[in-house]
Write an enzyme that holds these catalytic residues in place. Structure first.
Site, mmCIF file in Angstrom:
data_model
loop_
_atom_site.group_PDB
_atom_site.id
_atom_site.type_symbol
_atom_site.label_atom_id
_atom_site.label_comp_id
_atom_site.label_asym_id
_atom_site.label_seq_id
_atom_site.Cartn_x
_atom_site.Cartn_y
_atom_site.Cartn_z
ATOM 1 C CB CYS A 120 27.316 14.133 8.308
ATOM 2 S SG CYS A 120 28.483 15.066 9.279
ATOM 3 C CG ASN A 156 12.886 16.091 -1.620
ATOM 4 O OD1 ASN A 156 12.494 17.099 -2.220
ATOM 5 N ND2 ASN A 156 14.148 15.938 -1.270
HETATM 6 C C1 LIG Z 1 14.025 11.159 -5.264
HETATM 7 C C2 LIG Z 1 13.634 12.409 -5.923
HETATM 8 C C3 LIG Z 1 14.135 12.761 -7.181
HETATM 9 C C4 LIG Z 1 15.161 11.934 -7.888
HETATM 10 O O1 LIG Z 1 14.677 10.696 -8.307
HETATM 11 P P1 LIG Z 1 15.730 9.557 -8.688
HETATM 12 O O2 LIG Z 1 14.908 8.484 -9.313
HETATM 13 O O3 LIG Z 1 16.363 9.126 -7.406
HETATM 14 O O4 LIG Z 1 16.703 10.169 -9.627
HETATM 15 C C5 LIG Z 1 13.701 13.925 -7.766
HETATM 16 N N1 LIG Z 1 12.801 14.719 -7.153
HETATM 17 C C6 LIG Z 1 12.278 14.422 -5.946
HETATM 18 C C7 LIG Z 1 11.267 15.323 -5.332
HETATM 19 C C8 LIG Z 1 12.678 13.257 -5.283
HETATM 20 O O5 LIG Z 1 12.173 12.974 -4.086
#
Ligand SMILES: *Cc1c(COP(=O)(O)O)cnc(C)c1O
Length: 387
Positions: free
Chosen positions: A326, A152
């Site tokens: 932050c 991510n």
């Molecule tokens: C956003 C994200 C999550 C969490 O998903 P949510 O629906 O916000 O709980 C988990 N893993 C990755 C790689 C993400 O980008």
């Protein structure tokens, strides 16, 4: 708000109008409980059954292998804790990577406190795990490997098919957190041969608060939510019909003509990357150059603070993100940037731009127009820059 150029699609995405339109009836007229037998309940049941089929069609599996959850984090928690518990007789060892999302990392740390052993694989400077490291980490007691599909923060895409192969050659179950991949690149669970896969609707222009877990037939993690008989008795809780319908619609829209979209978005991404590299000195591209999410740009700029950069972008109506202190609510810089070997200063001076389907070349140009000046101004204020 409407002037904002939104470049933070890895954090969340705007809900598409077509998705909301399809959800609306289930927030208003069809409020019935899907477990009841009268007509307004049946309307919910039918919509949920159909959504499960639609999701299964996109992912290449059977509808029965799709379980709706409340988010990507829940899917990760269920897959990992559920399978770790279910396979305790065989062993207590789990393999993951150092750059997982906290939904995976903190789940693994919780298990470590409760008698499990976890190996956190390192990654190279591009954010890739090594398949050799993976093979070497396997023990007779290893029951589960969980490695994310795409990161991510830096966008690096792991060799999921090869990881699945290694796992299966050793009789180990493989889960992947595909929350960043689904809707962005092609994901076919049968082709990848994964056993469990997590996804979340708000990362592909669906509603927040709804996710899904693919569980291959024959794989049995323990149930995570106990209660009613929803989701084949494996995940209790009255179904969120509107969100389930929204997830299915958003997934269909996101994956329509996907090859074309990947090509277009990758071109926009590379345009931004090339321009930053040519216009701004002392910067470093984080993540892999090619094995990279189509919408991900991540740079570190020497001599500046990520937060100041974000603030100044925000004054220019540009919303982006950084791996620095932050923004993440902690003093430590991003564990991902540290894992690819960045020193603290560089990890603090990072910028993530994540593109979505709604972004245009004009958005990119607006960013590229202001960014060099902002970086220069911040550097001029830095006592370190002169040297
Ligand atoms: C956003 C994200 C999550 C969490 O998903 P949510 O629906 O916000 O709980 C988990 N893993 C990755 C790689 C993400 O980008």
């Amino acid at each position: 708000m409407n002037n904002t150029i939104y470049l933070d699609n890895a954090a969340t995405t705007p809900l598409r109008k077509e998705v909301l339109d399809e959800m609306m009836p289930y927030l208003t007229d069809y409020y019935g409980n899907a477990s009841s037998i009268y007509k307004i309940g049946l309307a919910s049941r039918t919509a949920i059954d159909s959504a499960r089929e639609r999701v299964a069609n996109v992912l290449g599996c059977m509808p029965k292998e799709i379980y709706f959850t409340s988010c990507g984090s829940e899917s990760d928690n269920w897959a990992i804790k559920g399978y770790a518990m279910a396979s305790l007789k065989k062993g207590n060892h789990i393999i993951t990577s150092k750059i997982e999302h906290h939904a995976v990392l903190h789940t693994c740390q919780y298990l470590e406190k409760n008698g499990f052993e976890v190996t956190y694989l390192p990654v190279d400077e591009t954010g890739m795990i090594s398949l050799e490291d993976l093979k070497n980490a396997i023990r007779p007691t290893t029951t589960l490997i969980t490695i994310m599909y795409a990161n991510n923060e830096i966008g690096t895409i792991q060799p999921i098919k090869e990881i699945a192969k290694i796992a299966h050659e050793n009789g180990i179950v493989f889960h992947t957190d595909a929350v960043q991949a689904v809707g962005s690149i092609k994901v076919d669970v049968k082709e990848l041969d994964v056993d469990m896969l997590s996804l979340s609707a708000h990362k592909f222009n669906g509603p927040k608060g709804i996710g899904a877990l693919y569980i291959k037939r024959g794989v049995y993690p323990h149930n995570f939510m106990h209660g009613g008989a929803q989701e084949s008795g494996k995940r209790a809780g009255t179904e969120n019909t509107a969100n389930i319908v929204g997830l299915a619609k958003a997934l269909e829209l996101a994956t329509e003509n996907l090859d074309e979209k990947v090509k277009k978005l990758s071109e926009l991404r590379d345009y931004i990357i090339d321009k930053i590299q040519s216009d701004i000195p002392h910067c470093r591209l984080n993540g892999h150059r090619d094995m990279r999410l189509p919408g991900n740009v991540n740079f570190s700029f020497e001599f500046i603070e990520g937060e100041s950069l974000l603030l100044m972008l925000s004054m220019n109506d540009i919303a982006a993100s950084s791996g620095s202190a932050c923004t993440s609510g902690s003093l430590d810089p991003s564990h991902v940037l540290l894992s690819i070997g960045l020193p603290h200063e560089l990890a603090h001076g990072s910028l993530r731009v994540s593109l979505g389907y709604q972004n245009t070349k004009e958005d990119a140009d607006k960013l590229l127009q202001v960014l060099p000046g902002i970086v220069q101004r911040l550097r001029d204020m830095s006592p370190l820059y002169e040297n």
